[in-house]
Design a protein around this motif. Structure first.
Motif, PDB file in Angstrom:
ATOM      1  N   MET A  26       0.941  -1.166  -0.008  1.00 22.60           N
ATOM      2  CA  MET A  26      -0.034   0.013   0.196  1.00 22.60           C
ATOM      3  C   MET A  26       0.938   1.323   0.038  1.00 22.60           C
ATOM      4  SD  MET A  26      -2.742   1.384   2.767  1.00 22.60           S
ATOM      5  CE  MET A  26      -3.403   2.986   2.822  1.00 22.60           C
ATOM      6  N   ASP A  27       0.573   2.217  -1.026  1.00 32.46           N
ATOM      7  CA  ASP A  27       1.435   3.413  -1.173  1.00 32.46           C
ATOM      8  C   ASP A  27       3.063   3.293  -1.044  1.00 32.46           C
ATOM      9  OD1 ASP A  27      -1.101   4.305  -1.300  1.00 32.46           O
ATOM     10  OD2 ASP A  27      -1.408   4.831   0.879  1.00 32.46           O
ATOM     11  N   GLY A  28       3.428   2.188  -1.536  1.00 31.51           N
ATOM     12  CA  GLY A  28       4.987   2.212  -1.629  1.00 31.51           C
ATOM     13  C   GLY A  28       5.452   1.564  -0.479  1.00 31.51           C
ATOM     14  N   LYS A  29       4.634   0.937   0.425  1.00 30.25           N
ATOM     15  CA  LYS A  29       5.028   0.391   1.892  1.00 30.25           C
ATOM     16  C   LYS A  29       4.197  -1.032   2.210  1.00 30.25           C
ATOM     17  CE  LYS A  29       5.515   5.053   3.521  1.00 30.25           C
ATOM     18  NZ  LYS A  29       4.864   5.761   2.443  1.00 30.25           N
ATOM     19  N   LEU A  30       4.844  -1.774   3.083  1.00 31.08           N
ATOM     20  CA  LEU A  30       4.240  -2.911   3.266  1.00 31.08           C
ATOM     21  C   LEU A  30       3.600  -3.093   4.622  1.00 31.08           C
ATOM     22  CD1 LEU A  30       4.061  -6.019   2.242  1.00 31.08           C
ATOM     23  CD2 LEU A  30       5.783  -6.692   3.953  1.00 31.08           C
ATOM     24  N   VAL A 158      -8.806 -14.368  -2.063  1.00 32.63           N
ATOM     25  CA  VAL A 158      -8.094 -13.263  -3.046  1.00 32.63           C
ATOM     26  C   VAL A 158      -8.793 -13.444  -4.249  1.00 32.63           C
ATOM     27  CG1 VAL A 158      -5.899 -13.337  -1.776  1.00 32.63           C
ATOM     28  CG2 VAL A 158      -6.470 -15.169  -3.682  1.00 32.63           C
ATOM     29  N   PHE A 159      -8.740 -12.267  -4.974  1.00 27.43           N
ATOM     30  CA  PHE A 159      -9.296 -12.322  -6.126  1.00 27.43           C
ATOM     31  C   PHE A 159      -8.821 -11.820  -7.493  1.00 27.43           C
ATOM     32  CE2 PHE A 159     -11.923 -11.410  -2.511  1.00 27.43           C
ATOM     33  CZ  PHE A 159     -13.447 -11.744  -2.819  1.00 27.43           C
ATOM     34  N   THR A 160      -9.333 -12.503  -8.533  1.00 27.37           N
ATOM     35  CA  THR A 160      -8.648 -11.908  -9.894  1.00 27.37           C
ATOM     36  C   THR A 160      -8.839 -10.301 -10.122  1.00 27.37           C
ATOM     37  OG1 THR A 160     -10.716 -12.567 -10.990  1.00 27.37           O
ATOM     38  CG2 THR A 160      -9.063 -14.117 -10.788  1.00 27.37           C
ATOM     39  N   PRO A 161      -8.184  -9.810 -11.106  1.00 21.32           N
ATOM     40  CA  PRO A 161      -8.272  -8.280 -11.116  1.00 21.32           C
ATOM     41  C   PRO A 161      -9.697  -7.699 -11.652  1.00 21.32           C
ATOM     42  CG  PRO A 161      -6.232  -9.087 -11.926  1.00 21.32           C
ATOM     43  CD  PRO A 161      -6.966 -10.337 -11.891  1.00 21.32           C
ATOM     44  N   ASP A 162     -10.457  -8.605 -12.284  1.00 21.33           N
ATOM     45  CA  ASP A 162     -11.672  -8.298 -12.792  1.00 21.33           C
ATOM     46  C   ASP A 162     -12.917  -8.604 -11.666  1.00 21.33           C
ATOM     47  OD1 ASP A 162     -12.001 -10.828 -12.936  1.00 21.33           O
ATOM     48  OD2 ASP A 162     -12.479 -10.912 -15.169  1.00 21.33           O
ATOM     49  N   GLY A 163     -12.361  -9.294 -10.605  1.00 23.41           N
ATOM     50  CA  GLY A 163     -13.280  -9.541  -9.603  1.00 23.41           C
ATOM     51  C   GLY A 163     -14.197 -10.661  -9.824  1.00 23.41           C
ATOM     52  N   ALA A 208      -1.890 -14.524  -2.899  1.00 20.50           N
ATOM     53  CA  ALA A 208      -1.836 -13.161  -3.647  1.00 20.50           C
ATOM     54  C   ALA A 208      -2.221 -13.775  -5.263  1.00 20.50           C
ATOM     55  CB  ALA A 208      -0.759 -12.423  -3.577  1.00 20.50           C
ATOM     56  N   VAL A 209      -2.924 -12.860  -5.952  1.00 20.92           N
ATOM     57  CA  VAL A 209      -3.149 -13.083  -7.419  1.00 20.92           C
ATOM     58  C   VAL A 209      -2.326 -11.932  -8.024  1.00 20.92           C
ATOM     59  CG1 VAL A 209      -4.644 -12.968  -9.407  1.00 20.92           C
ATOM     60  CG2 VAL A 209      -5.330 -14.175  -7.105  1.00 20.92           C
ATOM     61  N   ALA A 273      10.360 -13.594  10.894  1.00 23.12           N
ATOM     62  CA  ALA A 273      10.776 -12.348  10.057  1.00 23.12           C
ATOM     63  C   ALA A 273       9.941 -12.111   9.011  1.00 23.12           C
ATOM     64  CB  ALA A 273      12.114 -12.532   9.652  1.00 23.12           C
ATOM     65  N   VAL A 274       9.783 -10.830   8.498  1.00 21.71           N
ATOM     66  CA  VAL A 274       9.199 -10.451   7.349  1.00 21.71           C
ATOM     67  C   VAL A 274      10.557 -10.626   6.246  1.00 21.71           C
ATOM     68  CG1 VAL A 274       7.961  -8.834   5.858  1.00 21.71           C
ATOM     69  CG2 VAL A 274       7.379  -8.985   8.468  1.00 21.71           C
ATOM     70  N   LEU A 275      10.503 -11.508   5.308  1.00 21.34           N
ATOM     71  CA  LEU A 275      11.442 -11.720   4.539  1.00 21.34           C
ATOM     72  C   LEU A 275      11.126 -11.031   3.085  1.00 21.34           C
ATOM     73  CD1 LEU A 275      12.038 -15.647   5.318  1.00 21.34           C
ATOM     74  CD2 LEU A 275      13.401 -13.324   6.171  1.00 21.34           C
ATOM     75  N   THR A 276      12.174 -10.697   2.405  1.00 24.65           N
ATOM     76  CA  THR A 276      11.950 -10.335   1.029  1.00 24.65           C
ATOM     77  C   THR A 276      13.277 -10.652   0.326  1.00 24.65           C
ATOM     78  OG1 THR A 276      11.595  -7.977  -0.318  1.00 24.65           O
ATOM     79  CG2 THR A 276      13.404  -7.969   1.657  1.00 24.65           C
ATOM     80  N   GLY A 277      12.805 -10.818  -1.041  1.00 27.08           N
ATOM     81  CA  GLY A 277      13.898 -10.863  -1.963  1.00 27.08           C
ATOM     82  C   GLY A 277      13.366 -10.062  -3.487  1.00 27.08           C
ATOM     83  N   THR A 278      14.364  -9.973  -4.267  1.00 23.57           N
ATOM     84  CA  THR A 278      13.967  -9.426  -5.525  1.00 23.57           C
ATOM     85  C   THR A 278      13.117 -10.246  -6.556  1.00 23.57           C
ATOM     86  OG1 THR A 278      15.839 -10.300  -6.620  1.00 23.57           O
ATOM     87  CG2 THR A 278      16.162  -8.212  -5.693  1.00 23.57           C
ATOM     88  N   SER A 279      12.283  -9.588  -7.246  1.00 28.08           N
ATOM     89  CA  SER A 279      10.994 -10.402  -8.036  1.00 28.08           C
ATOM     90  C   SER A 279      10.644  -9.539  -9.140  1.00 28.08           C
ATOM     91  CB  SER A 279       9.873 -10.635  -7.218  1.00 28.08           C
ATOM     92  OG  SER A 279       8.815 -11.005  -7.906  1.00 28.08           O
ATOM     93  N   ASP A 280      10.631 -10.301 -10.364  1.00 29.63           N
ATOM     94  CA  ASP A 280      10.038  -9.739 -11.544  1.00 29.63           C
ATOM     95  C   ASP A 280       8.470  -9.838 -11.559  1.00 29.63           C
ATOM     96  OD1 ASP A 280       9.726 -12.318 -11.847  1.00 29.63           O
ATOM     97  OD2 ASP A 280      10.717 -12.595 -13.963  1.00 29.63           O
ATOM     98  N   VAL A 281       7.794 -10.185 -10.584  1.00 26.84           N
ATOM     99  CA  VAL A 281       6.325 -10.454 -10.576  1.00 26.84           C
ATOM    100  C   VAL A 281       5.941  -9.005  -9.992  1.00 26.84           C
ATOM    101  CG1 VAL A 281       4.566 -11.466  -9.405  1.00 26.84           C
ATOM    102  CG2 VAL A 281       6.530 -12.823 -10.077  1.00 26.84           C
ATOM    103  N   THR A 282       4.663  -8.530 -10.402  1.00 28.29           N
ATOM    104  CA  THR A 282       3.896  -7.563 -10.261  1.00 28.29           C
ATOM    105  C   THR A 282       2.709  -8.078  -9.830  1.00 28.29           C
ATOM    106  OG1 THR A 282       3.019  -6.761 -12.553  1.00 28.29           O
ATOM    107  CG2 THR A 282       5.352  -5.936 -11.508  1.00 28.29           C
ATOM    108  N   ALA A 283       1.892  -7.238  -8.861  1.00 26.69           N
ATOM    109  CA  ALA A 283       0.479  -7.495  -8.510  1.00 26.69           C
ATOM    110  C   ALA A 283      -0.278  -6.253  -7.966  1.00 26.69           C
ATOM    111  CB  ALA A 283       0.576  -8.506  -7.329  1.00 26.69           C
ATOM    112  N   PRO A 284      -1.442  -6.330  -8.094  1.00 24.29           N
ATOM    113  CA  PRO A 284      -2.231  -5.007  -7.584  1.00 24.29           C
ATOM    114  C   PRO A 284      -1.924  -4.886  -6.127  1.00 24.29           C
ATOM    115  CG  PRO A 284      -3.729  -6.666  -8.721  1.00 24.29           C
ATOM    116  CD  PRO A 284      -2.557  -7.387  -8.368  1.00 24.29           C
TER     117      PRO A 284
END
Length: 295
Positions: A26-30, A158-163, A208-209, A273-284
């Motif tokens: 949300m708004d560039g933050k987790l 969770v929902f597809t982008p068109d709901g 997540a979708v 922990a909340v873990l993170t890694g680089t990813s090429d995936v995008t999501a709403p």
């Protein structure tokens, strides 16, 4: 399909959580919750220090969504026995408390909004009694409707982008079902089997979708996140250095995975922990609750 270890999984903050869940971008933050503590947190950036607390409810907090059209700091929450709106100070204004039952100890679990702004939330018995849980839909007018029962530990939805499609996990049963949804009314279609996970593989938890309509499933006890295509094909498996992976989100070129210390006798350095890694995936990003007439 082959398992792949994301390069250099690392903890976003030094804090470790008993049961981190509900990751949302949300708004560039987790955003995420520590479910058993009843806290909502925000991570402003990887390596930016401890997460920022936004709510402390002193009751189990399954998930939140922002409320559209009102002042900042307003949330709709699946917490304790029901569903509530909060003001900027965290005061709860209950819409419904279906978990207040004389025969069972109930609590809310995971939740999220569809693209139309309805808030969907699951409930469960606190000791995961079989088939005691339900799924509820909160409409824009604030009314809460039970739309499914007979669940044990519901996660998602969770929902597809068109709901038009909803995915729902029942973690205790190891299944993910798919449901058609009328995007206009929110009417839910019958369950269709989508994925099954045997106990040794882990239990489907937060999901997540992505923008390609693939479903990402965190496997509790399995130390991995699995990507499924819209037809159920297993596309990718991401291995993590901790067993209790609980939810997944994407944002800012990163993949975020929440984890837990809960029920681990000998926690490792990254458990909780909340873990993170680089990813090429995008999501709403997180979808807001949209009350009728604005907030």
């Amino acid at each position: 399909m082959t398992a792949e270890a994301a390069p250099a999984w690392r903890a976003c903050t030094p804090t470790r959580h008993r049961l981190a869940e509900g990751a949302r971008w949300m708004d560039g933050k987790l955003l995420f919750v520590d479910l058993l503590r009843g806290d909502l947190y925000r991570i402003r950036g990887v390596g930016a220090g401890d997460p920022e607390p936004l709510l402390r409810l002193r009751m189990p907090l399954g998930a939140v969504a922002p409320v559209a059209g009102g002042p900042p700091g307003r949330w709709i929450v699946a917490a304790g026995p029901g569903i509530a709106l909060t003001d900027g100070r965290g005061t709860l204004h209950w819409l419904a408390r279906p978990g207040e039952r004389p025969d069972r100890a109930m609590r809310m679990n995971d939740a999220g909004c569809d693209p139309a702004g309805r808030f969907w939330a699951g409930s469960m018995e606190v000791h995961a009694a079989p088939y005691a849980g339900s799924l509820y839909r909160t409409d824009p007018d604030g009314t809460v409707h039970e739309v499914l029962d007979g669940l044990t530990v519901p996660n998602g939805p969770v929902f597809t982008p068109d709901g038009s499609v909803m995915y729902l996990a029942d973690s205790a049963r190891g299944v993910v079902t798919r449901h058609a949804v009328d995007p206009c009314s929110g009417t839910l279609g019958p369950p269709e089997p989508f994925a099954f996970f045997p106990p040794g593989e882990g239990r489907p938890d937060g999901m997540a979708v992505d923008d390609d309509q693939n479903l990402w499933v965190a496997l509790w006890g399995g130390g991995r996140v699995l990507c499924l295509g819209p037809d159920g094909t297993r596309l990718r498996t991401m291995l993590l250095p901790t067993p209790h992976t609980s939810s997944v989100a994407f944002g800012g070129g990163l993949m975020y995975v929440t984890t837990a210390l809960h029920r681990l006798e000998r926690p490792g350095p990254l458990d909780g922990a909340v873990l993170t890694g680089t990813s090429d995936v995008t999501a709403p990003p997180v979808r807001p609750y949209r009350p009728a007439g604005g907030a």
